[in-house]
Design a protein around this motif. Structure first.
Motif, PDB file in Angstrom:
ATOM      1  N   ILE A 118       0.841  -1.201   0.000  1.00 40.42           N
ATOM      2  CA  ILE A 118       0.000   0.000   0.000  1.00 40.42           C
ATOM      3  C   ILE A 118       0.875   1.250   0.000  1.00 40.42           C
ATOM      4  N   GLY A 119       1.893   1.257   0.869  1.00 42.41           N
ATOM      5  CA  GLY A 119       2.786   2.415   0.950  1.00 42.41           C
ATOM      6  C   GLY A 119       3.510   2.675  -0.356  1.00 42.41           C
ATOM      7  N   LYS A 120       3.939   1.607  -1.015  1.00 43.74           N
ATOM      8  CA  LYS A 120       4.669   1.762  -2.276  1.00 43.74           C
ATOM      9  C   LYS A 120       3.747   2.274  -3.390  1.00 43.74           C
ATOM     10  N   ILE A 121       2.517   1.754  -3.428  1.00 45.09           N
ATOM     11  CA  ILE A 121       1.551   2.247  -4.428  1.00 45.09           C
ATOM     12  C   ILE A 121       1.255   3.724  -4.169  1.00 45.09           C
ATOM     13  N   ALA A 122       1.105   4.080  -2.899  1.00 43.18           N
ATOM     14  CA  ALA A 122       0.836   5.480  -2.539  1.00 43.18           C
ATOM     15  C   ALA A 122       1.959   6.379  -3.033  1.00 43.18           C
ATOM     16  N   LYS A 123       3.189   5.950  -2.829  1.00 44.59           N
ATOM     17  CA  LYS A 123       4.332   6.764  -3.250  1.00 44.59           C
ATOM     18  C   LYS A 123       4.326   6.952  -4.761  1.00 44.59           C
TER      19      LYS A 123
END
Length: 291
Positions: A118-123
């Motif tokens: 999720i964090g990587k997609i957000a970035k």
């Protein structure tokens, strides 16, 4: 490092495992006989494509060899690349983010790298100019919200925790809402209840919003991951897949198996720890890196 090179490096273990058997299998003096097809099918199974997908790929190659009058092993290898690319090319590889806002529900058992994904997609979305809101909806694991908060800070996304209110969309003008959901499969009823509740809230507050249900699978779990995916698809209406930790396994063929057997598009593959190591899935590049 370029896009293809990063995938190729991430799939080193799988490719090395395959090359041990394929160097002989596709050598110049190989005859395309029954022994060849038996060995090919066995090697595909060992790469974690599963019996069903391996048998299907082998049968498709038999047909291609007949129809195209293929006589050499190198030609057969090229044909196999095309076949595997076709089998893993299911649906649209891009997330549906066609509305403002769009919603991504992210599911997966604990330990697969769900919150990190999720964090990587957000970035990626923030780097692309989108305003992103992360929602900590995992009610069973308090640490997940803390981990999500760290990723929100890293990526530049906003964050709302559950106790701050269930309707953040009305108060924030965002492009993409990414919701971290519970990951426990051993109690399907709780999972279904939570996903049902979230879906009802999204439908009520954001009618018509584009919505993805993204299942995160740990590539190192192999065929167990396929079983998980079948269960999640049945109870959660999965629309897309992200397969993580492919740099840690010699069995990257699971990507082809889940796409083929579940008829679900793979939208991301994870080939490392860094934010840009979660890569948009490109079927041809993946197969070429694999073979």
């Amino acid at each position: 490092m370029g896009f293809f090179d990063k995938i190729k490096q991430g799939l080193t273990k799988t490719r090395d495992a395959l090359s041990e058997s394929w160097n002989d299998l596709f050598s110049e003096d190989t005859e395309l006989d029954e022994d060849f097809y038996d060995e090919l099918e066995e090697s595909l199974i060992l790469a974690d494509m599963g019996v069903e997908t391996a048998a299907k790929a082998t049968e498709k190659l038999r047909k291609a060899v007949r129809d195209q009058n293929i006589t050499r092993a190198d030609q057969a290898k090229s044909a196999l690349r095309v076949i595997l690319t076709s089998m893993v090319s299911v649906g649209d590889p891009n997330l549906d983010l066609s509305t403002h806002p769009s919603v991504i529900l992210v599911i997966g058992v604990n330990g697969v790298g769900k919150t990190t994904t999720i964090g990587k997609i957000a970035k990626q979305q923030v780097d692309g100019g989108k305003k992103v809101l992360l929602v900590a909806g995992d009610t069973f694991r308090a640490a997940a919200a803390d981990q999500l908060e760290i990723w929100a800070q890293r990526s530049g996304a906003d964050l709302v925790r559950q106790h701050e209110g269930a309707d953040p969309a009305k108060t924030r003008d965002v492009d993409v809402i990414i919701i971290d959901t519970a990951g426990r499969l051993h109690n399907k009823q709780n999972l279904m209840n939570e996903l049902g509740k979230i879906s009802r809230i999204v439908e009520r507050e954001l009618p018509g919003a584009a919505r993805e249900v993204l299942l995160v699978l740990d590539g190192t779990t192999g065929q167990n991951g396929l079983i998980q995916a079948k269960q999640f698809k049945e109870i959660a209406g999965v629309t897309a897949l992200a397969v993580t930790k492919l740099d840690g396994t010699a069995k990257g063929g699971i990507v082809i198996a889940v796409a083929d057997q579940l008829n679900l598009p793979v939208k991301f593959i994870g080939v490392g720890e860094q934010a840009d190591d979660l890569m948009p899935f490109v079927a041809w590049d993946f197969v070429n890196a694999l073979i």
